[in-house]
Design a protein around this motif. Structure first.
Motif, PDB file in Angstrom:
ATOM      1  N   ALA A   1      37.542 100.702  92.935  1.00  0.00           N
ATOM      2  CA  ALA A   1      37.325  99.100  92.784  1.00  0.00           C
ATOM      3  C   ALA A   1      37.221  98.297  94.050  1.00  0.00           C
ATOM      4  CB  ALA A   1      38.447  98.678  91.800  1.00  0.00           C
TER       5      ALA A   1
ATOM      6  N   PHE B   1      28.085  95.567  93.732  1.00  0.00           N
ATOM      7  CA  PHE B   1      28.449  96.273  92.737  1.00  0.00           C
ATOM      8  C   PHE B   1      27.795  97.547  92.712  1.00  0.00           C
ATOM      9  CE2 PHE B   1      24.602  94.130  91.591  1.00  0.00           C
ATOM     10  CZ  PHE B   1      23.625  94.916  90.567  1.00  0.00           C
TER      11      PHE B   1
ATOM     12  N   ALA C   1      36.895 104.514  88.074  1.00  0.00           N
ATOM     13  CA  ALA C   1      36.532 103.049  88.390  1.00  0.00           C
ATOM     14  C   ALA C   1      37.736 102.233  89.122  1.00  0.00           C
ATOM     15  CB  ALA C   1      36.019 102.116  87.093  1.00  0.00           C
TER      16      ALA C   1
ATOM     17  N   GLY D   1      33.666  97.477  95.324  1.00  0.00           N
ATOM     18  CA  GLY D   1      32.766  96.425  94.525  1.00  0.00           C
ATOM     19  C   GLY D   1      32.805  96.539  92.950  1.00  0.00           C
ATOM     20  N   ARG D   2      32.323  95.920  92.185  1.00  0.00           N
ATOM     21  CA  ARG D   2      32.271  95.808  90.883  1.00  0.00           C
ATOM     22  C   ARG D   2      31.716  97.317  90.279  1.00  0.00           C
ATOM     23  NH1 ARG D   2      28.409  94.482  87.160  1.00  0.00           N
ATOM     24  NH2 ARG D   2      27.511  92.927  88.768  1.00  0.00           N
ATOM     25  N   SER D   3      32.329  97.943  89.542  1.00  0.00           N
ATOM     26  CA  SER D   3      32.129  99.359  89.164  1.00  0.00           C
ATOM     27  C   SER D   3      30.881  99.267  87.663  1.00  0.00           C
ATOM     28  CB  SER D   3      32.995 100.278  88.679  1.00  0.00           C
ATOM     29  OG  SER D   3      33.787 100.480  89.885  1.00  0.00           O
ATOM     30  N   GLN D   4      29.732  99.539  87.511  1.00  0.00           N
ATOM     31  CA  GLN D   4      29.087  99.447  86.336  1.00  0.00           C
ATOM     32  C   GLN D   4      28.669 100.461  85.883  1.00  0.00           C
ATOM     33  OE1 GLN D   4      26.188  96.111  86.630  1.00  0.00           O
ATOM     34  NE2 GLN D   4      24.844  96.844  84.998  1.00  0.00           N
ATOM     35  N   TRP D   5      28.872 101.240  84.786  1.00  0.00           N
ATOM     36  CA  TRP D   5      28.626 102.482  84.101  1.00  0.00           C
ATOM     37  C   TRP D   5      26.980 102.131  83.508  1.00  0.00           C
ATOM     38  CZ3 TRP D   5      28.099 104.438  79.039  1.00  0.00           C
ATOM     39  CH2 TRP D   5      28.036 105.867  78.666  1.00  0.00           C
TER      40      TRP D   5
ATOM     41  N   THR E   1      32.886  93.043  98.558  1.00  0.00           N
ATOM     42  CA  THR E   1      32.731  91.518  98.328  1.00  0.00           C
ATOM     43  C   THR E   1      32.615  91.488  97.005  1.00  0.00           C
ATOM     44  OG1 THR E   1      30.641  91.189  98.849  1.00  0.00           O
ATOM     45  CG2 THR E   1      32.068  91.000 100.599  1.00  0.00           C
ATOM     46  N   ASP E   2      32.693  90.017  96.400  1.00  0.00           N
ATOM     47  CA  ASP E   2      32.409  89.802  95.063  1.00  0.00           C
ATOM     48  C   ASP E   2      30.981  90.016  94.491  1.00  0.00           C
ATOM     49  OD1 ASP E   2      35.200  89.062  94.888  1.00  0.00           O
ATOM     50  OD2 ASP E   2      35.090  86.732  94.967  1.00  0.00           O
TER      51      ASP E   2
END
Length: 275
Positions: free
Chosen positions: A152, A134, A148, A155-159, A130-131
């Motif tokens: 996807a 992450f 990434a 969820g949002r991928s954060q490095w 979902t939005d």
């Protein structure tokens, strides 16, 4: 890179592993799944996943292997019999653990030529894909940039850095914040209940709007020892905490539920003593 045709294997079909596999299937990925015990893959297979009978088979069927097991020991135990297939592969570990464990796992896998990202899932199973979900990743930036888009759908991928331990570090720290908040809420509700208050009214009309108002302030001031506004000075906070602990004791709330308050009081008193 055509992410739709990237072959992904999921090792581990607990609640989170099933959610990850389901989100990848929904995203059009080609998914193979493996679990130590049978019976958990049926729904995913009905949706288009392929079930592997061994870890080696799952790794061999994939361009990317995603691991989501109970703990670091179970990751090592699962991967050890599949070292031939593991060599030279690409692996993302989303199993919860410590920064030290992530760094040691990265070193172990590097000995077999594995390209590795460590991860931390900032979601619960129903919110994966979902939005609001992450996932933190740490390791080589070029590998993150390549994977990434593939991941996807989760969820949002954060490095969060090259150090493979950072994803686990931030994951554990964020979970600590969540459980600390949960402990505060548990104590608050217990206090109202113990002294005869209307718990549901308190939850809905007092506690939730108050926490929504204060959360940005609490996060902004966390760990700050300098330039604290006068209204948040440690001496005042210590007195407030002493009052809450006294009220809790008077209402008969078990002292164990107020442990987070005692910890905060110790910190405030330490800050006062330090000037």
């Amino acid at each position: 890179m055509n992410t739709q045709h990237e072959r992904i294997s999921i090792l581990g079909l607990g609640a989170m592993g099933r959610a990850l596999a389901g989100a990848l299937l929904d995203g059009g990925r080609e998914v193979t799944v493996w679990n130590r015990t049978g019976g958990k893959a049926d729904e995913l297979v009905a949706r288009g996943a392929r079930e592997a009978t061994s870890v080696g088979e799952a790794i061999g069927a994939a361009d990317l292997t995603v691991v989501c097991l109970l703990d670091d020991a179970s990751v090592r135990e699962a991967l050890a019999p599949a070292l031939r297939e593991l060599a030279g592969s690409t692996l993302v570990n989303l199993t919860s653990g410590s920064a030290r464990q992530a760094r040691e796992l990265a070193g172990w896998l590097d000995g077999y030529g594995v390209r590795f990202l460590a991860g931390g899932i900032m979601a619960v199973p129903p919110t994966v894909g979902t939005d609001g979900a992450f996932i933190l990743y740490s390791g080589a930036r070029d590998l993150f940039d390549r994977l990434a888009p593939v991941l996807a759908p989760l969820g949002r991928s954060q490095w969060v850095g090259e150090d493979p331990g950072f994803a686990a570090l931030y994951d554990m720290a964020a979970l600590s914040g969540m459980y600390g908040m949960s402990a505060g809420v548990d104590h608050a509700v217990s206090l109202v209940h113990a002294d005869g208050g209307d718990v549901e009214t308190f939850r809905r009309e007092v506690l939730q709007p108050w926490l929504e108002q204060m959360l940005p302030v609490v996060v902004a001031l966390a760990g700050v020892s300098e330039s604290v506004p006068d209204e948040f000075n440690p001496a005042m906070q210590a007195t407030g905490l002493e009052n809450i602990l006294a009220a809790s004791a008077e209402a008969g709330v078990p002292a164990e539920l107020a442990g987070h308050l005692s910890a905060s009081l110790w910190r405030m008193r330490s800050a006062v003593a330090a000037g």
